[in-house]
Design a protein around this motif. Structure first.
Motif, PDB file in Angstrom:
ATOM      1  N   THR A  60       0.857  -1.188   0.000  1.00 40.60           N
ATOM      2  CA  THR A  60       0.000   0.000   0.000  1.00 40.60           C
ATOM      3  C   THR A  60       0.891   1.235   0.000  1.00 40.60           C
ATOM      4  O   THR A  60       1.976   1.227   0.584  1.00 40.60           O
ATOM      5  N   PHE A  64      -1.634   7.894  -1.803  1.00 42.87           N
ATOM      6  CA  PHE A  64      -1.935   8.369  -3.155  1.00 42.87           C
ATOM      7  C   PHE A  64      -2.730   9.648  -3.009  1.00 42.87           C
ATOM      8  O   PHE A  64      -3.802   9.636  -2.398  1.00 42.87           O
ATOM      9  N   ASP A  71      -6.001   9.251  -0.185  1.00 41.92           N
ATOM     10  CA  ASP A  71      -6.284   7.952  -0.788  1.00 41.92           C
ATOM     11  C   ASP A  71      -5.116   6.998  -0.569  1.00 41.92           C
ATOM     12  O   ASP A  71      -4.007   7.409  -0.246  1.00 41.92           O
ATOM     13  N   LYS A  72      -5.391   5.703  -0.785  1.00 44.56           N
ATOM     14  CA  LYS A  72      -4.349   4.683  -0.738  1.00 44.56           C
ATOM     15  C   LYS A  72      -4.390   3.877  -2.025  1.00 44.56           C
ATOM     16  O   LYS A  72      -5.462   3.479  -2.478  1.00 44.56           O
ATOM     17  N   ARG A  73      -3.226   3.646  -2.583  1.00 44.38           N
ATOM     18  CA  ARG A  73      -3.082   2.770  -3.749  1.00 44.38           C
ATOM     19  C   ARG A  73      -2.632   1.419  -3.213  1.00 44.38           C
ATOM     20  O   ARG A  73      -1.613   1.323  -2.532  1.00 44.38           O
ATOM     21  N   CYS A  74      -3.380   0.388  -3.502  1.00 44.73           N
ATOM     22  CA  CYS A  74      -3.107  -0.945  -2.962  1.00 44.73           C
ATOM     23  C   CYS A  74      -2.835  -1.936  -4.080  1.00 44.73           C
ATOM     24  O   CYS A  74      -3.505  -1.910  -5.112  1.00 44.73           O
ATOM     25  N   THR A 112      -4.377  -3.869  -8.944  1.00 40.43           N
ATOM     26  CA  THR A 112      -4.096  -2.579  -8.326  1.00 40.43           C
ATOM     27  C   THR A 112      -5.422  -1.880  -8.084  1.00 40.43           C
ATOM     28  O   THR A 112      -6.255  -1.796  -8.984  1.00 40.43           O
ATOM     29  N   LEU A 131      -7.615   1.400  -5.797  1.00 38.83           N
ATOM     30  CA  LEU A 131      -7.526   2.692  -5.136  1.00 38.83           C
ATOM     31  C   LEU A 131      -8.624   2.778  -4.082  1.00 38.83           C
ATOM     32  O   LEU A 131      -9.802   2.613  -4.391  1.00 38.83           O
ATOM     33  N   LYS A 166     -10.428   5.208  -1.913  1.00 31.88           N
ATOM     34  CA  LYS A 166     -10.683   6.645  -1.759  1.00 31.88           C
ATOM     35  C   LYS A 166     -10.867   6.978  -0.275  1.00 31.88           C
ATOM     36  O   LYS A 166     -11.569   6.274   0.442  1.00 31.88           O
ATOM     37  N   PHE A 225      -7.774   2.524 -12.565  1.00 32.36           N
ATOM     38  CA  PHE A 225      -7.629   1.666 -11.391  1.00 32.36           C
ATOM     39  C   PHE A 225      -8.953   0.973 -11.122  1.00 32.36           C
ATOM     40  O   PHE A 225     -10.002   1.430 -11.549  1.00 32.36           O
TER      41      PHE A 225
END
Length: 185
Positions: free
Chosen positions: A13, A16, A20-23, A34, A36, A38, A67
């Motif tokens: 993780t 972003f 936000d988190k990009r996982c 991948t 996202l 929010k 994503f």
């Protein structure tokens, strides 16, 4: 709205934008995904801890433009005991790194997914590291076709073979001498 549900292992993780988190997930059914999440990194968010590596979760995904958007998630297994041992945590993260590097987005690999879950389960029960390393290396090299037999080799030999497969040199993770609380090279 096309939504899909997945049981995933969280590989990575990253923050972003601001909240936000990009996982990066590994799913038995869909491979590497991948997504996202929010607003998952907002300071007051209750479940901010649930989207962390070494956790299995149930996620509902919506296909966005670039994503998958995570619309709902809940933790299945946090593997909390791994985090009580520095050495087990280091190796668990190392094994997940190897798996993350050898799969591509959307590449399905049920055997590799099962290996990851079984290895994390062994780490979570704090089995001896030599047992866990032998299990992971033997199974990984067999599943990925690096070795044609499930034979036991020294760790440095496995690291050379896996490093050649991935295209770069692998070193074992740092370990802590439990008796003296100092790092072992």
């Amino acid at each position: 709205m096309k939504q899909s549900k997945h049981t995933v292992l969280i590989l990575e993780t990253k923050a972003f934008f601001e909240h936000d988190k990009r996982c990066v997930f590994f799913s038995k059914e869909s491979g590497k995904i991948t997504g996202l999440a929010k607003h998952a990194a907002r300071p007051g968010k209750k479940k901010i801890w649930s989207l962390e590596p070494l956790t299995t979760a149930s996620v509902t995904l919506f296909q966005g433009k670039s994503f998958h958007i995570i619309t709902h998630y809940s933790v299945n297994e946090p593997f909390q005991h791994i985090r009580t041992s520095f050495n087990h945590l280091q190796y668990a993260l190392f094994f997940i790194h190897i798996i993350k590097k050898c799969i591509n987005e959307g590449q399905k690999n049920k055997n590799l997914f099962n290996l990851a879950i079984n290895t994390l389960t062994l780490c979570n029960t704090l089995e001896p590291l030599d047992t866990i390393k032998s299990y992971f290396y033997k199974q990984f090299t067999y599943i990925e076709g690096i070795a044609n037999k499930k034979e036991l080799k020294p760790e440095n030999q496995y690291l050379i073979e896996i490093g050649n497969y991935l295209g770069y040199h692998l070193k074992p993770p740092l370990q802590l001498d439990e008796r003296s609380k100092t790092l072992v090279k």
